[in-house]
Design a protein around this motif. Structure first.
Motif, PDB file in Angstrom:
ATOM      1  N   VAL A 102    -149.825 -31.144  59.742  1.00  0.00           N
ATOM      2  CA  VAL A 102    -148.554 -31.437  60.420  1.00  0.00           C
ATOM      3  C   VAL A 102    -147.376 -31.059  59.531  1.00  0.00           C
ATOM      4  O   VAL A 102    -146.379 -30.493  59.998  1.00  0.00           O
ATOM      5  CB  VAL A 102    -148.481 -32.928  60.811  1.00  0.00           C
ATOM      6  N   ALA A 103    -147.478 -31.336  58.230  1.00  0.00           N
ATOM      7  CA  ALA A 103    -146.400 -31.006  57.303  1.00  0.00           C
ATOM      8  C   ALA A 103    -146.167 -29.506  57.220  1.00  0.00           C
ATOM      9  O   ALA A 103    -145.034 -29.058  56.995  1.00  0.00           O
ATOM     10  CB  ALA A 103    -146.711 -31.566  55.921  1.00  0.00           C
ATOM     11  N   MET A 104    -147.218 -28.705  57.421  1.00  0.00           N
ATOM     12  CA  MET A 104    -147.051 -27.248  57.407  1.00  0.00           C
ATOM     13  C   MET A 104    -146.556 -26.710  58.738  1.00  0.00           C
ATOM     14  O   MET A 104    -145.772 -25.755  58.785  1.00  0.00           O
ATOM     15  CB  MET A 104    -148.373 -26.577  57.034  1.00  0.00           C
ATOM     16  N   LEU A 105    -147.003 -27.311  59.847  1.00  0.00           N
ATOM     17  CA  LEU A 105    -146.652 -26.785  61.168  1.00  0.00           C
ATOM     18  C   LEU A 105    -145.275 -27.228  61.642  1.00  0.00           C
ATOM     19  O   LEU A 105    -144.572 -26.461  62.310  1.00  0.00           O
ATOM     20  CB  LEU A 105    -147.714 -27.205  62.188  1.00  0.00           C
ATOM     21  N   ALA A 106    -144.887 -28.463  61.331  1.00  0.00           N
ATOM     22  CA  ALA A 106    -143.612 -28.987  61.842  1.00  0.00           C
ATOM     23  C   ALA A 106    -142.416 -28.135  61.435  1.00  0.00           C
ATOM     24  O   ALA A 106    -141.570 -27.810  62.286  1.00  0.00           O
ATOM     25  CB  ALA A 106    -143.430 -30.433  61.398  1.00  0.00           C
ATOM     26  N   PRO A 107    -142.265 -27.734  60.168  1.00  0.00           N
ATOM     27  CA  PRO A 107    -141.121 -26.872  59.827  1.00  0.00           C
ATOM     28  C   PRO A 107    -141.130 -25.560  60.598  1.00  0.00           C
ATOM     29  O   PRO A 107    -140.067 -25.020  60.926  1.00  0.00           O
ATOM     30  CB  PRO A 107    -141.303 -26.631  58.319  1.00  0.00           C
ATOM     31  N   TRP A 132    -132.374 -15.363  56.397  1.00  0.00           N
ATOM     32  CA  TRP A 132    -133.528 -16.203  56.726  1.00  0.00           C
ATOM     33  C   TRP A 132    -133.894 -17.158  55.598  1.00  0.00           C
ATOM     34  O   TRP A 132    -135.030 -17.223  55.158  1.00  0.00           O
ATOM     35  CB  TRP A 132    -134.724 -15.326  57.081  1.00  0.00           C
ATOM     36  N   GLY A 133    -132.917 -17.900  55.088  1.00  0.00           N
ATOM     37  CA  GLY A 133    -133.198 -18.876  54.050  1.00  0.00           C
ATOM     38  C   GLY A 133    -134.156 -19.942  54.500  1.00  0.00           C
ATOM     39  O   GLY A 133    -134.996 -20.420  53.731  1.00  0.00           O
ATOM     40  N   TYR A 134    -134.064 -20.329  55.787  1.00  0.00           N
ATOM     41  CA  TYR A 134    -134.956 -21.387  56.273  1.00  0.00           C
ATOM     42  C   TYR A 134    -136.399 -20.905  56.374  1.00  0.00           C
ATOM     43  O   TYR A 134    -137.336 -21.705  56.288  1.00  0.00           O
ATOM     44  CB  TYR A 134    -134.474 -21.913  57.636  1.00  0.00           C
ATOM     45  N   ILE A 135    -136.611 -19.591  56.533  1.00  0.00           N
ATOM     46  CA  ILE A 135    -137.982 -19.074  56.518  1.00  0.00           C
ATOM     47  C   ILE A 135    -138.557 -19.172  55.114  1.00  0.00           C
ATOM     48  O   ILE A 135    -139.719 -19.558  54.916  1.00  0.00           O
ATOM     49  CB  ILE A 135    -138.020 -17.623  57.041  1.00  0.00           C
ATOM     50  N   ASP A 136    -137.757 -18.839  54.117  1.00  0.00           N
ATOM     51  CA  ASP A 136    -138.215 -18.994  52.736  1.00  0.00           C
ATOM     52  C   ASP A 136    -138.531 -20.448  52.421  1.00  0.00           C
ATOM     53  O   ASP A 136    -139.500 -20.756  51.721  1.00  0.00           O
ATOM     54  CB  ASP A 136    -137.152 -18.481  51.765  1.00  0.00           C
ATOM     55  N   THR A 137    -137.705 -21.367  52.919  1.00  0.00           N
ATOM     56  CA  THR A 137    -137.962 -22.788  52.691  1.00  0.00           C
ATOM     57  C   THR A 137    -139.301 -23.204  53.287  1.00  0.00           C
ATOM     58  O   THR A 137    -140.073 -23.960  52.673  1.00  0.00           O
ATOM     59  CB  THR A 137    -136.837 -23.637  53.312  1.00  0.00           C
ATOM     60  N   LEU A 159    -141.887 -21.242  53.768  1.00  0.00           N
ATOM     61  CA  LEU A 159    -142.942 -20.669  52.926  1.00  0.00           C
ATOM     62  C   LEU A 159    -143.156 -21.506  51.673  1.00  0.00           C
ATOM     63  O   LEU A 159    -144.300 -21.719  51.236  1.00  0.00           O
ATOM     64  CB  LEU A 159    -142.573 -19.232  52.544  1.00  0.00           C
ATOM     65  N   ILE A 160    -142.064 -21.989  51.085  1.00  0.00           N
ATOM     66  CA  ILE A 160    -142.181 -22.806  49.875  1.00  0.00           C
ATOM     67  C   ILE A 160    -142.913 -24.115  50.172  1.00  0.00           C
ATOM     68  O   ILE A 160    -143.753 -24.570  49.389  1.00  0.00           O
ATOM     69  CB  ILE A 160    -140.781 -23.078  49.286  1.00  0.00           C
ATOM     70  N   ILE A 161    -142.602 -24.739  51.325  1.00  0.00           N
ATOM     71  CA  ILE A 161    -143.308 -25.963  51.717  1.00  0.00           C
ATOM     72  C   ILE A 161    -144.803 -25.689  51.865  1.00  0.00           C
ATOM     73  O   ILE A 161    -145.651 -26.469  51.397  1.00  0.00           O
ATOM     74  CB  ILE A 161    -142.731 -26.509  53.033  1.00  0.00           C
TER      75      ILE A 161
END
Length: 281
Positions: free
Chosen positions: A94-99, A32-37, A39-41
């Motif tokens: 939007v920047a938090m929800l879109a990913p 789940w690397g994209y989940i960590d990404t 969270l970082i955003i």
């Protein structure tokens, strides 16, 4: 001045804690690397706003402290400021929800080569079911649940007879093999959560929820229930063992199928009298 210094220390200390915290370098046991990404955003956006607000508060405390010659300016409305804050807030949300939308799509889009694994929650423990030789899980229904059939497998479904039922053991998974995790509950709301898998999902009575993962590190990982489900909730624990192909197949070969377990129970009942002695004697 002490209040100003305290606010500045809070802002600086929060940033340092985030970058120096040990969890930042903890290896993850799944893909789940994209989940960590994501969270970082979220950390960057919320952290920037947090630091800006705290430092602005410190500036106001210092700039407009008691004893200065400044006179307050009465301005009940400021449309420019209101529009700026509204637009900036909207962009941040939007920047938090879109990913998260992209992450959710990956979270539930199961690859074709994934193997089904069913996890059943009940107060207060975990049971598991794996497909047998046919590679498919049979049907189940709560109306079939008995002491001998705790998962409610359909005894009339030929596909269920070779299913591997694990009621009092750990769940084993093969490293590098995608699995579709099917989740259901036989009583109340539960939540399947393995922290290292970077995935959790509610288990809703009357429905089947799911997600998928590919284990990428061997080891034993705790299963937790992340939804309050009664007085035994803190003790609702289990384990997932991720191992190599040879070890997994050796473990799987020792497990009983639903048909074998059912036949064993029938034989046990036939060969024993109510007082536990052998009927043949």
């Amino acid at each position: 001045m002490p209040i100003v210094l305290a606010l500045v220390l809070i802002a600086v200390g929060s940033v340092l804690f985030h970058f120096l915290s040990p969890w930042w370098w903890t290896p993850i046991a799944s893909n789940w690397g994209y989940i960590d990404t994501t969270l970082i955003i979220t950390f960057w956006i919320t952290g920037t706003v947090f630091v800006a607000v705290v430092l602005f508060t410190a500036y106001c405390v210092y700039r407009f402290r008691h004893g200065t010659a400044e006179r307050p300016h009465y301005e009940p409305e400021n449309k420019k400021l209101e529009w700026t804050l509204t637009i900036a807030t909207a962009v941040g949300v939007v920047a938090m929800l879109a990913p998260g939308l992209f992450v959710w799509r990956q979270f539930v889009t199961v690859p074709d080569e994934a193997t089904d694994v069913e996890i059943v929650g009940q107060q207060w423990g975990w049971s598991f079911r794996l497909p047998g030789g046919d590679g498919r899980l049979g049907t189940s229904d709560i109306r079939h649940i008995t002491a001998e059939n705790p998962l409610g497998l359909n005894p009339n479904d030929a596909r269920a007879k070779d299913d591997v039922v694990i009621a009092s053991d750990d769940l084993h998974l093969m490293i590098g093999k995608p699995v579709k995790v099917l989740l259901r509950s036989t009583d109340v709301l539960h939540n399947f959560y393995v922290p290292e898998f970077r995935g959790k999902m509610d288990m809703v009575p009357g429905s089947v929820t799911y997600f998928w993962l590919t284990p990428t590190r061997t080891g034993t990982f705790d299963i937790l229930c992340a939804e309050l489900c009664g007085v035994g909730h803190p003790q609702m624990r289990g384990a997932v063992v991720v191992e190599d192909k040879a070890s997994y197949e050796a473990w799987l070969g020792k497990q009983q199928t639903f048909a074998e377990a059912t036949q064993r129970l029938k034989t046990t009942k036939t060969d024993s009298t109510p007082d536990g002695s052998s009927a043949r004697n």
